[in-house]
Design a protein around this motif. Structure first.
Motif, short mmCIF file in Angstrom:
data_model
loop_
_atom_site.label_atom_id
_atom_site.label_comp_id
_atom_site.label_asym_id
_atom_site.label_seq_id
_atom_site.Cartn_x
_atom_site.Cartn_y
_atom_site.Cartn_z
N THR A 502 32.89 43.88 30.37
CA THR A 502 32.68 45.05 30.95
C THR A 502 33.95 44.47 33.02
O THR A 502 34.18 43.41 32.53
CB THR A 502 31.35 44.88 31.75
OG1 THR A 502 30.90 44.19 32.02
CG2 THR A 502 30.84 45.53 30.28
N LEU A 503 34.11 45.39 33.43
CA LEU A 503 34.79 45.48 34.49
C LEU A 503 33.90 44.72 35.19
O LEU A 503 34.54 44.10 35.74
CB LEU A 503 35.18 47.00 35.43
CG LEU A 503 35.80 46.96 36.48
CD1 LEU A 503 37.42 46.30 35.69
CD2 LEU A 503 35.81 48.18 36.79
N ALA A 504 32.65 45.06 35.02
CA ALA A 504 32.04 43.67 36.72
C ALA A 504 31.96 42.65 35.19
O ALA A 504 31.98 41.45 36.91
CB ALA A 504 30.47 44.33 36.52
N GLY A 505 31.94 42.60 34.75
CA GLY A 505 31.44 41.21 34.09
C GLY A 505 32.82 40.22 34.15
O GLY A 505 33.11 39.01 34.15
N HIS A 506 33.81 41.10 33.81
CA HIS A 506 35.68 40.29 34.27
C HIS A 506 35.40 40.08 35.65
O HIS A 506 35.60 38.48 35.86
CB HIS A 506 36.65 41.53 34.15
CG HIS A 506 37.90 41.36 33.93
ND1 HIS A 506 38.77 40.11 34.00
CD2 HIS A 506 38.86 41.45 35.21
CE1 HIS A 506 39.21 40.46 34.04
NE2 HIS A 506 39.97 40.88 35.08
N PHE A 507 35.11 40.40 36.69
CA PHE A 507 35.32 40.16 37.96
C PHE A 507 34.37 38.99 38.06
O PHE A 507 34.86 37.99 38.60
CB PHE A 507 34.30 41.67 38.78
CG PHE A 507 33.84 41.52 39.84
CD1 PHE A 507 34.91 41.53 41.23
CD2 PHE A 507 33.31 40.55 40.82
CE1 PHE A 507 34.95 40.98 42.69
CE2 PHE A 507 33.24 40.05 41.89
CZ PHE A 507 34.31 40.25 43.08
N LEU A 508 33.52 38.85 37.31
CA LEU A 508 32.27 37.76 37.87
C LEU A 508 33.46 36.56 37.30
O LEU A 508 32.63 35.54 37.32
CB LEU A 508 30.66 38.31 36.84
CG LEU A 508 29.48 38.55 37.27
CD1 LEU A 508 28.72 38.57 36.60
CD2 LEU A 508 29.62 38.11 38.25
N ALA A 509 33.64 36.40 35.89
CA ALA A 509 34.38 35.63 35.49
C ALA A 509 35.56 35.24 35.63
O ALA A 509 35.54 33.67 36.50
CB ALA A 509 34.76 35.81 34.22
N GLU A 510 35.96 35.78 36.94
CA GLU A 510 37.49 35.95 37.21
C GLU A 510 37.20 34.82 38.64
O GLU A 510 37.18 34.46 40.08
CB GLU A 510 38.37 37.15 38.35
CG GLU A 510 38.63 37.62 36.56
CD GLU A 510 39.58 36.22 36.60
OE1 GLU A 510 41.01 35.81 37.09
OE2 GLU A 510 39.97 36.46 34.50
N LYS A 511 35.75 35.34 39.09
CA LYS A 511 35.30 34.90 40.67
C LYS A 511 34.37 33.90 40.36
O LYS A 511 33.61 33.27 41.75
CB LYS A 511 34.68 36.13 41.19
CG LYS A 511 35.69 37.31 41.69
CD LYS A 511 36.70 36.98 42.65
CE LYS A 511 37.76 37.75 42.87
NZ LYS A 511 38.33 37.50 43.85
N PHE A 512 34.05 33.49 39.69
CA PHE A 512 32.85 32.00 39.15
C PHE A 512 32.01 32.52 39.86
O PHE A 512 30.99 31.75 40.51
CB PHE A 512 33.92 30.91 39.31
CG PHE A 512 35.13 30.19 39.07
CD1 PHE A 512 34.90 30.01 37.80
CD2 PHE A 512 36.58 30.97 39.61
CE1 PHE A 512 36.21 29.60 36.77
CE2 PHE A 512 37.02 31.10 38.92
CZ PHE A 512 37.13 30.25 38.02
N GLY A 513 31.27 33.96 40.38
CA GLY A 513 29.74 34.36 40.67
C GLY A 513 29.90 35.46 41.32
O GLY A 513 30.31 36.38 41.07
N SER A 514 28.55 35.82 41.58
CA SER A 514 28.38 37.41 42.06
C SER A 514 29.52 37.43 43.42
O SER A 514 29.83 36.41 43.98
CB SER A 514 26.80 37.36 42.59
OG SER A 514 26.06 36.82 41.41
N GLY A 515 29.64 39.09 43.72
CA GLY A 515 30.17 38.73 45.17
C GLY A 515 29.93 40.27 44.90
O GLY A 515 29.58 41.03 44.01
N ILE A 516 30.49 40.96 46.15
CA ILE A 516 30.67 42.07 46.92
C ILE A 516 32.01 42.31 45.66
O ILE A 516 33.02 42.18 45.85
CB ILE A 516 30.78 42.58 48.24
CG1 ILE A 516 30.14 41.61 48.81
CG2 ILE A 516 31.69 43.81 48.32
CD1 ILE A 516 30.24 41.66 50.40
N GLN A 517 31.73 43.55 44.86
CA GLN A 517 32.92 44.10 44.08
C GLN A 517 33.75 45.19 44.38
O GLN A 517 34.76 45.25 45.09
CB GLN A 517 32.69 44.11 42.66
CG GLN A 517 33.97 44.37 41.96
CD GLN A 517 33.62 44.83 40.32
OE1 GLN A 517 32.87 44.61 39.97
NE2 GLN A 517 34.67 44.77 39.87
#
Lengths: 629, 629
Positions: A502-517
């Motif tokens: 998912t777009l959100a999951g991709h963000f998490l994986a790239e950023k190595f953690g939660s964050g402001i998307q």
């Protein structure tokens, strides 16, 4: 407030569970029988281990299918009880939980049950032990704490008492006023659990959906307040069956549990007789007046890209930090800080997460009080050395590691922008896009951290949580939940991603953690803003033309309006209160983006439009390595 | 049988969904509006793309909140309909789904709704289009297909028909006999979905828990049979909302869907009027008489370890393959094959998964027929070259890639052990442990593949599935479900692991895929077996002593029996039918193990003991790199 948690609530093997429970700050622990049975040590070893962790065993549980058994079962049931008593004495605990009988052979009758308990009380008393009786919501004959209490009352034995459990009582919507008339010394322990309001089979709901008080929708604080009115001063113990918790981090789940109890204590501290609970005193929840700033940690290269994006959005540089490589870009009340430092927390954040919006600052009524409250609730205080003359801004670590600064208008903190910063000209002065404030901040978190974040925000700040909404990403479901306040000055959307496609999951994986998307910036006139953005060379996210035909038909829009929306790539939504307009930027640094919104009394977040936005964003990201699904 | 599936049922973006649907063998596809709206191409592009994949658009959906609207909504609703008609004509489909109105402003009244539909029919007819009406189970006024049919009947327009959906009718337990009296030409399309029986809010259940026909508990085959009786010969279309499917592999989910429809057709083929459906004809489900053998693919080193284990279990080598490096170890009717080949499938399996039980052979009544059926249901036929004179054993690939051989007692296949093998002496002849047959095979699979496996087994073989059971691993929940037959000659337990910290999850991660994690061997006398095992130097899995005190009390066991159980590390269980004894080996090759069971009329699998077995096994595995959680 004496805090306890059942070992069944968290994952791991017994020693690991106990360590997590002790470190989270609990006073006691319920030993769930299976955790003990599967463990190699003797009951004495377990008892010693618990005490070595500085914990008390508050309860041994469960003892099932006891009351109302006909012979020959009855005799065996008492034999089983004696065996449990043996273990309890070796463990070093005096209280056992008997949950109401679910056996098909069990007989009903309040007096029959009371008689069984009187006999059990006699046997327990001989060993100095006590028995608590709890009504399971799906008990065969007894499924209401009022009936359980009547049995305890008639058993009339000092070793027999009642165990109250918020889940079992609230799931069946039993009047909690009925608790106030129970003598406090007959309540042997109180178990607590919350749950989201989903109408389903009670047992299935209980086994899979329970969560920590404050994470669900049940009125657990009212339940605790009713108990406080009795003068009860014993343990409040969490008993949470939840698949996610069972697979999660023992440390994190235990910390959430402890926070939920401290927060509960705080909620009931002004209730009659609540003094007996000796709850942790702390300042009230912090009122939030707005987002003071969002800070990005970036490299020089990222900074050029981000500044170009900010310029196209109508921001201009207005100030720079007196000693650090930090620039302030401003428009209306919105401040975006770009931090190029390679040392300190920002530098470390960059090293771990790459370019990211690693910190946000909340304008609160009293920053010092908010910090005190946050720390009382187990949040981590963040401080790093500052140069002489510079302000030490109160800050806490968010759940995933990002920072939340706490700013108010008092004393030096109220003059932050003069003290730490100096005015600066910008080389490029774009046309203003009439952006006024941060409307909301969208945080992407791992799905299993969503409840943690909800509890974090709602316990520290004056805010509430919305029901969960499913956002359909082409590659899976993303769960979305909103934290906001009455004034609309705090709005955070939490998006929980279960899979990385998912777009959100991709963000998490790239950023190595939660964050402001993404952050959404508010305008009072979306079309004036769109025009200014065009003049500034802003690249709006292209929306599929198919969307506009549908939105026109769905809302009966004037075709002229639809044409304008389409020309500017503006998304439209409407609720019972008003209208909503949304315009998106493309992405920056593996998935961050800006949104511009105009609210005309609308109260939502355009959830119905998310699928179109996600599809459009995915097209932008895909070439750099995002799979189509 | 004309097969179709809604795009909403699977994950991915539109082109990807269509490709998966076409490759799975569907004839048609329902275009779910959001999938089309989020896609960049025009309706014409989408229509062309669908046809290029060799698919027909069976339905455009959904059109919501149509009937019974008061003015001014009514006029707008008709405008919306005209807009949908435009899109349909461009897409190239003539059928749209109207689902029953859920709007709070909608008015009731069968005649009012019928009138709305008559007008809509007039408009549709002008364009050569048709409108199907479906009763949502949670529709505001219409939530029963019988009422929807009455509206369609009164609308009395050739362009207006009924859409039946198994979920909406069966979820509300509506008498399906009512379907038989509907004229077949008024049923415009049939949608199908199944769901597990969990009592919960209908909308929540529908949105999150639907699954493919045969994967759930609803009587979907009866529903289809009732429709067949009308003489209906149109499309059966899957419309499945399921979070897991939305995040899963489009290809795998589409393949499951197609299999589920072919299997449904097979189930109703003898019903009145079913000829109109022109279902795929195939042999009946294959009866399974037992597990003929289990085959391991191993290296020389692994083989030494495995042979030592088999010796200690009382197995001895009885035969070797005439040309391949395959040995047969036998005891009672149990055959275990050890394959040392480095080429062919066994060699490839070893290269990918390491030492593993990569194949099992099922004794079926007719192997050729079973193979034909499996292939008709989309299973992959497996064959590899054999030497002259050797048998080509019919085989299919399992879901995860392992092999299932199909053996019968007919012709040459009935003489497999003479033709392909020759007798061989063993260097070491252990004492027999009185093991007789394979009681069950336990397969560990990724949680998201569980439904696929259930459908695979139950559609090909004469078997049924049990309800799902949660097994509590210290590190999370493992879902367990049983496939078995009436005779007890086929018993497979499927364990679905969601996270790799569970024992099952660890096995999956180490083996890079689903596989047989343990096999249970049956004895008629567990104590005689235990004695023989001891004599053979077998190392039983040590069970926590705490377990025995509990089991004695729980079942009221004779203390002498408890002592014997404890001395031999035997686990005990009892159900309403009888008793069960379980004894485990240690692990081989990262998680494989043997179980020995004695059943005294007992029908279960000792689920209550699983937590103790898992805790004990984890202790063995941990030193080699398994985290405690």
């Amino acid at each position: 407030m004496k805090t306890s948690i059942a070992t069944v609530s968290i994952s791991g093997e017994l020693p690991e569970k106990l360590e997590a429970i002790a470190r989270a700050g609990f006073d006691g622990v319920e030993i769930f029988e299976n955790d003990f049975l599967a463990f190699d040590g003797s009951p004495r070893d377990v008892g010693r281990m618990v005490r070595d962790f500085g914990l008390e065993i508050t309860l041994f549980q469960p003892f099932r299918d006891f009351e109302g058994m006909p012979e020959p079962y009855r005799k065996r049931t008492f034999d089983r009880a004696e065996r449990k008593f043996d273990i309890m004495q070796e463990l070093g605990t005096d209280l056992v939980l008997v949950c109401s009988n679910v056996s098909p052979v069990a007989l009903g009758g309040i007096d029959r049950a009371a008689e069984d308990f009187r006999e059990l009380g006699e046997r327990a008393a001989k060993r100095g032990l006590r028995v608590g009786y709890e009504a399971l919501a799906w008990g065969r004959h007894i499924n209401d704490h009022r009936d359980a209490w009547e049995i305890v009352r008639r058993a009339d034995h000092s070793s027999i008492g009642l165990i109250l459990d918020s889940f079992h009582s609230l799931a069946r919507k039993i009047d909690i006023g009925s608790i106030r008339s129970i003598p406090k010394d007959k309540i042997f322990i109180v178990q607590l659990a919350d749950a989201p309001l989903i109408d389903m089979d009670l047992l299935y709901w209980s086994r899979h959906f329970r969560n920590m008080p404050g994470e669900g929708d049940l009125p657990v604080a009212d339940f605790v307040a009713a108990i406080a009115e009795t003068g009860y001063d014993g343990y409040f113990s969490l008993e949470i069956f939840n698949d996610q918790f069972r697979g999660g981090s023992a440390k994190a789940i235990a910390a959430d549990g402890h926070r939920s109890l401290i927060y509960l204590g705080d909620q009931v501290r002004r209730k009659p007789n609540a003094a007996a609970l000796s709850v942790t005193t702390m300042p009230d929840r912090a009122g939030v007046e707005g987002i003071a700033f969002i800070e990005f940690s970036v490299s020089e290269t990222d900074a050029r890209e981000l500044v170009a994006m900010l310029h196209s959005l109508g921001f201009r540089r207005t100030a720079i930090h007196r000693t650090k490589k930090v620039s302030v870009y401003q428009q209306g009340e919105i401040r975006i800080l770009i931090n190029l430092e390679t040392v300190g927390f920002a530098g470390a954040a960059y090293a771990v997460h790459g370019a990211s919006a690693y910190a946000m600052a909340l304008h609160v009524d009293d920053a010092a009080a908010a910090l005190t409250r946050a720390v009382s609730l187990g949040a981590e205080h963040f401080a790093q050395p500052v140069r002489p003359g510079e302000l030490e801004i109160p800050a806490i670590r968010g759940v995933g590691g990002g920072l939340i600064y706490l700013i108010d208008r008092k004393g030096e903190l109220g003059r932050l922008w003069e003290i730490d910063f100096q005015p600066a000209e910008d080389d490029h002065v774009p046309r203003s896009a009439h952006l006024q404030t941060v409307d909301h901040v969208a945080q992407t978190v791992a799905y299993e951290e969503m409840l943690t974040w909800l509890l974090f925000y709602t316990s520290i700040f004056e805010a509430r949580k919305s029901p969960m909404v499913d956002i359909i990403d082409p590659a899976g479901v993303v769960r979305s939940q909103v934290i906001d306040n009455d004034q609309g000055t705090l709005r955070i959307t939490l998006n929980g991603a279960e899979n990385r496609r998912t777009l959100a999951g991709h963000f998490l994986a790239e950023k190595f953690g939660s964050g402001i998307q993404h952050i959404a910036l508010r305008t009072a006139d979306i079309f004036a803003t769109a025009e200014a953005l065009r003049a500034n060379g802003f690249n709006a996210l292209p929306i599929s033309p198919n969307y506009y035909g549908d939105v026109e038909a769905r809302f009966g829009l004037d075709p002229e309006l639809t044409e304008r929306l389409k020309a500017e790539n503006i998304l439209y939504d409407r609720d019972e209160f008003g209208e909503y307009f949304q315009l998106y930027s493309g992405t920056f640094a593996e998935g961050f983006f800006f949104e511009i919104v105009e609210r005309r009394d609308y109260r939502g977040y355009g959830a119905a439009n998310a699928i179109f936005r996600i599809a459009a964003l995915k097209k932008q990201i895909r070439p750099e390595g995002m799979p189509a699904r």
